[in-house]
Design a protein around this motif. Sequence first.
Motif, PDB file in Angstrom:
ATOM      1  N   UNK A  99      81.289  54.575 -26.474  1.00  0.00           N
ATOM      2  CA  UNK A  99      82.414  53.861 -26.353  1.00  0.00           C
ATOM      3  C   UNK A  99      82.885  55.837 -26.700  1.00  0.00           C
ATOM      4  N   UNK A 100      84.062  56.058 -26.014  1.00  0.00           N
ATOM      5  CA  UNK A 100      85.066  57.815 -25.822  1.00  0.00           C
ATOM      6  C   UNK A 100      85.625  57.551 -27.558  1.00  0.00           C
ATOM      7  N   UNK A 101      85.936  56.467 -28.057  1.00  0.00           N
ATOM      8  CA  UNK A 101      86.627  56.183 -29.102  1.00  0.00           C
ATOM      9  C   UNK A 101      86.125  56.690 -30.587  1.00  0.00           C
ATOM     10  N   UNK A 102      84.404  56.468 -30.277  1.00  0.00           N
ATOM     11  CA  UNK A 102      83.251  56.656 -31.071  1.00  0.00           C
ATOM     12  C   UNK A 102      83.396  57.126 -32.347  1.00  0.00           C
ATOM     13  N   UNK A 103      84.319  58.819 -31.119  1.00  0.00           N
ATOM     14  CA  UNK A 103      83.583  59.985 -32.176  1.00  0.00           C
ATOM     15  C   UNK A 103      84.885  60.171 -33.524  1.00  0.00           C
ATOM     16  N   UNK A 104      86.041  59.223 -33.685  1.00  0.00           N
ATOM     17  CA  UNK A 104      86.726  59.214 -34.656  1.00  0.00           C
ATOM     18  C   UNK A 104      85.957  58.067 -36.167  1.00  0.00           C
ATOM     19  N   UNK A 105      85.232  57.470 -35.638  1.00  0.00           N
ATOM     20  CA  UNK A 105      84.466  56.255 -36.623  1.00  0.00           C
ATOM     21  C   UNK A 105      83.995  57.806 -37.983  1.00  0.00           C
ATOM     22  N   UNK A 106      84.475  57.646 -39.479  1.00  0.00           N
ATOM     23  CA  UNK A 106      83.593  58.591 -39.991  1.00  0.00           C
ATOM     24  C   UNK A 106      82.661  58.898 -40.284  1.00  0.00           C
ATOM     25  N   UNK A 107      82.425  59.824 -40.792  1.00  0.00           N
ATOM     26  CA  UNK A 107      81.270  60.221 -40.096  1.00  0.00           C
ATOM     27  C   UNK A 107      80.346  59.002 -41.954  1.00  0.00           C
ATOM     28  N   UNK A 108      80.726  59.008 -43.084  1.00  0.00           N
ATOM     29  CA  UNK A 108      80.315  58.056 -43.541  1.00  0.00           C
ATOM     30  C   UNK A 108      79.949  56.636 -43.201  1.00  0.00           C
ATOM     31  N   UNK A 109      80.898  56.035 -42.205  1.00  0.00           N
ATOM     32  CA  UNK A 109      80.311  55.296 -41.415  1.00  0.00           C
ATOM     33  C   UNK A 109      79.968  54.679 -39.875  1.00  0.00           C
ATOM     34  N   UNK A 110      78.900  55.958 -39.549  1.00  0.00           N
ATOM     35  CA  UNK A 110      78.943  56.036 -38.395  1.00  0.00           C
ATOM     36  C   UNK A 110      77.413  55.571 -38.204  1.00  0.00           C
ATOM     37  N   UNK A 111      76.665  55.097 -39.578  1.00  0.00           N
ATOM     38  CA  UNK A 111      75.175  54.633 -39.365  1.00  0.00           C
ATOM     39  C   UNK A 111      74.855  53.909 -40.696  1.00  0.00           C
ATOM     40  N   UNK A 112      75.788  53.019 -40.414  1.00  0.00           N
ATOM     41  CA  UNK A 112      75.787  51.683 -42.016  1.00  0.00           C
ATOM     42  C   UNK A 112      74.311  51.232 -41.913  1.00  0.00           C
ATOM     43  N   UNK A 113      73.815  50.498 -43.361  1.00  0.00           N
ATOM     44  CA  UNK A 113      72.931  50.203 -43.491  1.00  0.00           C
ATOM     45  C   UNK A 113      72.573  48.793 -42.818  1.00  0.00           C
ATOM     46  N   UNK A 114      73.651  47.854 -42.374  1.00  0.00           N
ATOM     47  CA  UNK A 114      73.872  46.617 -41.912  1.00  0.00           C
ATOM     48  C   UNK A 114      73.911  46.263 -40.789  1.00  0.00           C
ATOM     49  N   UNK A 115      74.118  47.933 -40.307  1.00  0.00           N
ATOM     50  CA  UNK A 115      74.035  47.837 -38.685  1.00  0.00           C
ATOM     51  C   UNK A 115      74.118  49.432 -38.462  1.00  0.00           C
ATOM     52  N   UNK A 116      72.759  49.986 -38.049  1.00  0.00           N
ATOM     53  CA  UNK A 116      71.899  51.185 -37.902  1.00  0.00           C
ATOM     54  C   UNK A 116      72.106  51.902 -36.635  1.00  0.00           C
ATOM     55  N   UNK A 117      73.633  53.622 -36.717  1.00  0.00           N
ATOM     56  CA  UNK A 117      73.509  53.550 -34.852  1.00  0.00           C
ATOM     57  C   UNK A 117      74.605  53.024 -34.797  1.00  0.00           C
ATOM     58  N   UNK A 118      75.641  51.755 -35.679  1.00  0.00           N
ATOM     59  CA  UNK A 118      76.334  50.709 -34.801  1.00  0.00           C
ATOM     60  C   UNK A 118      76.961  50.700 -33.497  1.00  0.00           C
ATOM     61  N   UNK A 119      74.865  49.658 -32.967  1.00  0.00           N
ATOM     62  CA  UNK A 119      75.335  49.335 -31.300  1.00  0.00           C
ATOM     63  C   UNK A 119      75.836  47.991 -31.624  1.00  0.00           C
ATOM     64  N   UNK A 120      76.452  47.480 -32.631  1.00  0.00           N
ATOM     65  CA  UNK A 120      76.838  45.892 -32.420  1.00  0.00           C
ATOM     66  C   UNK A 120      78.274  46.174 -33.067  1.00  0.00           C
ATOM     67  N   UNK A 121      78.562  46.443 -33.986  1.00  0.00           N
ATOM     68  CA  UNK A 121      80.174  46.821 -34.741  1.00  0.00           C
ATOM     69  C   UNK A 121      80.765  47.700 -34.594  1.00  0.00           C
ATOM     70  N   UNK A 122      82.174  47.551 -35.000  1.00  0.00           N
ATOM     71  CA  UNK A 122      83.608  48.752 -35.185  1.00  0.00           C
ATOM     72  C   UNK A 122      83.724  48.458 -36.501  1.00  0.00           C
TER      73      UNK A 122
END
Length: 342
Positions: A99-122
Amino acid sequence: MKRTLAALAFGLLASTGLAQADGELNIYNWGNYTSPDMIKKFEEQNKVKVTITDYDSNDTALAKIRQGGHGFDIVVPSQNYVPIWIQEGLLLESRPDEMPNFKNVAEDWKNPEFDPGRHYTVPWAMGTVGVVVNTDVYKGPIDTWGIIFDTPAELKGKVNVVPEMTDVIDAAVLYNGGTKCTGDKEILKKVRDTLVKAKPDWVAMEYGTIEKMGAGDFAASSDWNGSALRQRLKNPAIHYGYPKEGFVNWSDNIAVLKDAKNVDNAKLFLNFMMDPENAGMNSGFHRYANGIAGSDKFMPDDMKGAPEVEIPEDVKARGVPSQTCAPEVQELYTKIWTELQK
């Protein structure tokens, strides 16, 4: 002929599955956790009518969605529950990372263990689990789970426990020298004994701490840090303690349900919540930090430097990340919890 800016914007949204759509959006979320002003802004921008239904625990939300026929589009599970939702096929793979605004997600939260790569959650909010104490009632140290599990005389009959099962049992595990998600039977026996022994000293097991701590109905409680900040702003004598035995760091995250009826609007909402101004507006209401870079610029001044929001350096090492326990451990937790409810 050149495309207009509006057409370009629409093309970008459409290419990421975010085509503009009016209609409805039904959000299932924790109570007292969503900024009305932020929702009004979303409604006006997107011509979408939002309905919010509250739940009081991760287990309540999960049970409701498992039943089906709920009519909700969005849910906001805690990070230790997200893998369960994914594994059970309850969430849509909405691809927030595209999504266009994904660039704003903080680096530490872009690839969390509970949702690798953020395919499901924000990211929605993040915080800690600790203790709140009215220091007009109790003058002793508040940096301990002993407030809850070995209650001082001044607080007996005045302590509340927020009844989120995993939070309570994790706290008792840490108090007894164990590690989160332990399957050690000896530790869990101590946990069970600690909880059963402590319960007679509690006055309640309720979620409504903001109101009841502020009103003086409770003098202490297990609680979340954002709730503690809201209490302190009502009564300066209320303070938040980071237990020396350890405390859990957690996050809550927005997701689209697999059987959502308003998928386009749900995706619009996920993208909307990755905008720093919108995330900051929401944090200004619920009083928790979030995982959107730059959102702090849009938060109230009283959140900046607040000890409930910014974990003091000298206690950071006590924090342990929230995680999904193995099914057999979760079953043991549930047995302890069931016994505690008797």
